[in-house]
Design a protein around this motif. Structure first.
Motif, mmCIF file in Angstrom:
data_model
loop_
_atom_site.group_PDB
_atom_site.id
_atom_site.type_symbol
_atom_site.label_atom_id
_atom_site.label_comp_id
_atom_site.label_asym_id
_atom_site.label_seq_id
_atom_site.Cartn_x
_atom_site.Cartn_y
_atom_site.Cartn_z
ATOM 1 N N GLN A 201 0.835 -1.205 0.000
ATOM 2 C CA GLN A 201 0.000 0.000 0.000
ATOM 3 C C GLN A 201 0.867 1.251 0.000
ATOM 4 N N VAL A 202 1.947 1.233 0.775
ATOM 5 C CA VAL A 202 2.852 2.385 0.815
ATOM 6 C C VAL A 202 3.469 2.589 -0.562
ATOM 7 N N GLN A 203 3.941 1.515 -1.187
ATOM 8 C CA GLN A 203 4.536 1.636 -2.524
ATOM 9 C C GLN A 203 3.524 2.166 -3.530
ATOM 10 N N ASN A 204 2.308 1.675 -3.474
ATOM 11 C CA ASN A 204 1.266 2.166 -4.376
ATOM 12 C C ASN A 204 0.975 3.637 -4.115
ATOM 13 N N ALA A 205 0.933 4.020 -2.843
ATOM 14 C CA ALA A 205 0.674 5.418 -2.492
ATOM 15 C C ALA A 205 1.808 6.313 -2.981
ATOM 16 N N ILE B 142 -12.230 12.564 1.896
ATOM 17 C CA ILE B 142 -12.744 11.416 1.151
ATOM 18 C C ILE B 142 -14.247 11.555 0.938
ATOM 19 N N GLU B 143 -14.955 11.972 1.976
ATOM 20 C CA GLU B 143 -16.404 12.182 1.844
ATOM 21 C C GLU B 143 -16.698 13.256 0.801
ATOM 22 N N ASP B 144 -15.926 14.346 0.822
ATOM 23 C CA ASP B 144 -16.110 15.403 -0.186
ATOM 24 C C ASP B 144 -15.793 14.887 -1.581
ATOM 25 N N LEU B 145 -14.699 14.129 -1.708
ATOM 26 C CA LEU B 145 -14.330 13.577 -3.015
ATOM 27 C C LEU B 145 -15.415 12.636 -3.537
ATOM 28 N N ASP B 146 -15.958 11.813 -2.656
ATOM 29 C CA ASP B 146 -17.035 10.910 -3.071
ATOM 30 C C ASP B 146 -18.224 11.690 -3.624
ATOM 31 N N ARG B 147 -18.468 12.843 -3.050
ATOM 32 C CA ARG B 147 -19.622 13.652 -3.445
ATOM 33 C C ARG B 147 -19.355 14.461 -4.715
ATOM 34 N N VAL B 148 -18.131 15.030 -4.856
ATOM 35 C CA VAL B 148 -17.903 15.967 -5.970
ATOM 36 C C VAL B 148 -17.366 15.324 -7.240
ATOM 37 N N ALA C 150 -10.039 15.745 -17.876
ATOM 38 C CA ALA C 150 -8.785 15.932 -17.129
ATOM 39 C C ALA C 150 -9.066 16.158 -15.647
ATOM 40 N N GLY C 151 -10.107 16.897 -15.344
ATOM 41 C CA GLY C 151 -10.485 17.133 -13.953
ATOM 42 C C GLY C 151 -10.960 15.857 -13.283
ATOM 43 N N THR C 152 -11.710 15.069 -14.016
ATOM 44 C CA THR C 152 -12.189 13.795 -13.477
ATOM 45 C C THR C 152 -11.007 12.889 -13.153
ATOM 46 N N ARG C 153 -10.064 12.760 -14.086
ATOM 47 C CA ARG C 153 -8.877 11.918 -13.853
ATOM 48 C C ARG C 153 -8.084 12.411 -12.647
ATOM 49 N N TYR C 154 -7.897 13.729 -12.568
ATOM 50 C CA TYR C 154 -7.110 14.335 -11.497
ATOM 51 C C TYR C 154 -7.720 14.007 -10.127
ATOM 52 N N TYR C 155 -9.010 14.227 -9.991
ATOM 53 C CA TYR C 155 -9.658 14.008 -8.695
ATOM 54 C C TYR C 155 -9.934 12.531 -8.403
ATOM 55 N N GLN C 156 -10.098 11.709 -9.423
ATOM 56 C CA GLN C 156 -10.219 10.268 -9.185
ATOM 57 C C GLN C 156 -8.906 9.718 -8.635
ATOM 58 N N ARG C 157 -7.786 10.177 -9.190
ATOM 59 C CA ARG C 157 -6.474 9.744 -8.698
ATOM 60 C C ARG C 157 -6.280 10.221 -7.255
ATOM 61 N N LEU C 158 -6.657 11.466 -6.966
ATOM 62 C CA LEU C 158 -6.538 11.995 -5.613
ATOM 63 C C LEU C 158 -7.393 11.178 -4.643
ATOM 64 N N ARG C 159 -8.583 10.799 -5.068
ATOM 65 C CA ARG C 159 -9.462 9.974 -4.230
ATOM 66 C C ARG C 159 -8.850 8.596 -3.981
ATOM 67 N N ARG C 160 -8.307 7.958 -5.027
ATOM 68 C CA ARG C 160 -7.651 6.657 -4.861
ATOM 69 C C ARG C 160 -6.500 6.756 -3.861
ATOM 70 N N LEU D 93 -7.887 7.125 -0.333
ATOM 71 C CA LEU D 93 -8.409 5.842 0.140
ATOM 72 C C LEU D 93 -7.279 4.882 0.515
ATOM 73 N N LEU D 94 -6.235 4.860 -0.292
ATOM 74 C CA LEU D 94 -5.077 4.009 0.009
ATOM 75 C C LEU D 94 -4.494 4.370 1.369
ATOM 76 N N VAL D 95 -4.308 5.649 1.613
ATOM 77 C CA VAL D 95 -3.763 6.111 2.884
ATOM 78 C C VAL D 95 -4.709 5.753 4.025
ATOM 79 N N SER D 96 -5.989 5.994 3.828
ATOM 80 C CA SER D 96 -6.948 5.765 4.910
ATOM 81 C C SER D 96 -7.020 4.294 5.309
ATOM 82 N N ARG D 97 -6.770 3.385 4.372
ATOM 83 C CA ARG D 97 -6.818 1.947 4.683
ATOM 84 C C ARG D 97 -5.697 1.510 5.623
ATOM 85 N N THR D 98 -4.638 2.307 5.714
ATOM 86 C CA THR D 98 -3.514 1.947 6.574
ATOM 87 C C THR D 98 -3.684 2.499 7.985
#
Length: 107
Positions: free
Chosen positions: A7-11, A70-76, A84-94, A97-102
């Motif tokens: 998870q750290v490597q992916n993050a 994360i809650e805001d990202l899920d909503r917006v 490009a905006g969708t890709r940018y914020y989807q990556r930020l959300r991923r 989420l990766l960080v929050s799982r740890t």
């Protein structure tokens, strides 16, 4: 490789990818449902960077901030229409989420 080190490597990989990506110009100054997109990016990125710099830990305050992001990202994210905006914020959300799982679950 343990799940947490993976998870750290992916993050780290996603963080480097995110840092290289330009902020979508169409979202500067944009708000969705009262959420300022620049601040959402900055708050989320700040929590991720702190987590990376602290060896995979966050203090309780930043953990709450990350959860709120994360809650805001899920909503917006579904409201963003520019690809490009969708890709940018989807990556930020991923990344968030990766960080929050740890992190330990709040009691």
């Amino acid at each position: 490789m343990s799940e947490s080190s993976e998870q750290v490597q992916n993050a780290v990989r996603l963080w480097h990818e995110h840092r290289r990506a330009p902020f979508p110009a169409s979202l500067r100054g944009a708000e969705f449902g009262g959420t300022d997109m620049v601040l959402l990016d900055a708050d989320t990125a700040g929590c991720v960077l702190t987590w990376l710099n602290n060896g995979g830990t966050l203090d309780p305050k930043r953990t709450r901030i990350l959860q709120s992001c994360i809650e805001d990202l899920d909503r917006v994210v579904p409201e963003i229409t520019e690809p490009a905006g969708t890709r940018y914020y989807q990556r930020l959300r991923r990344l968030a989420l990766l960080v929050s799982r740890t992190l330990p679950r709040p009691r």
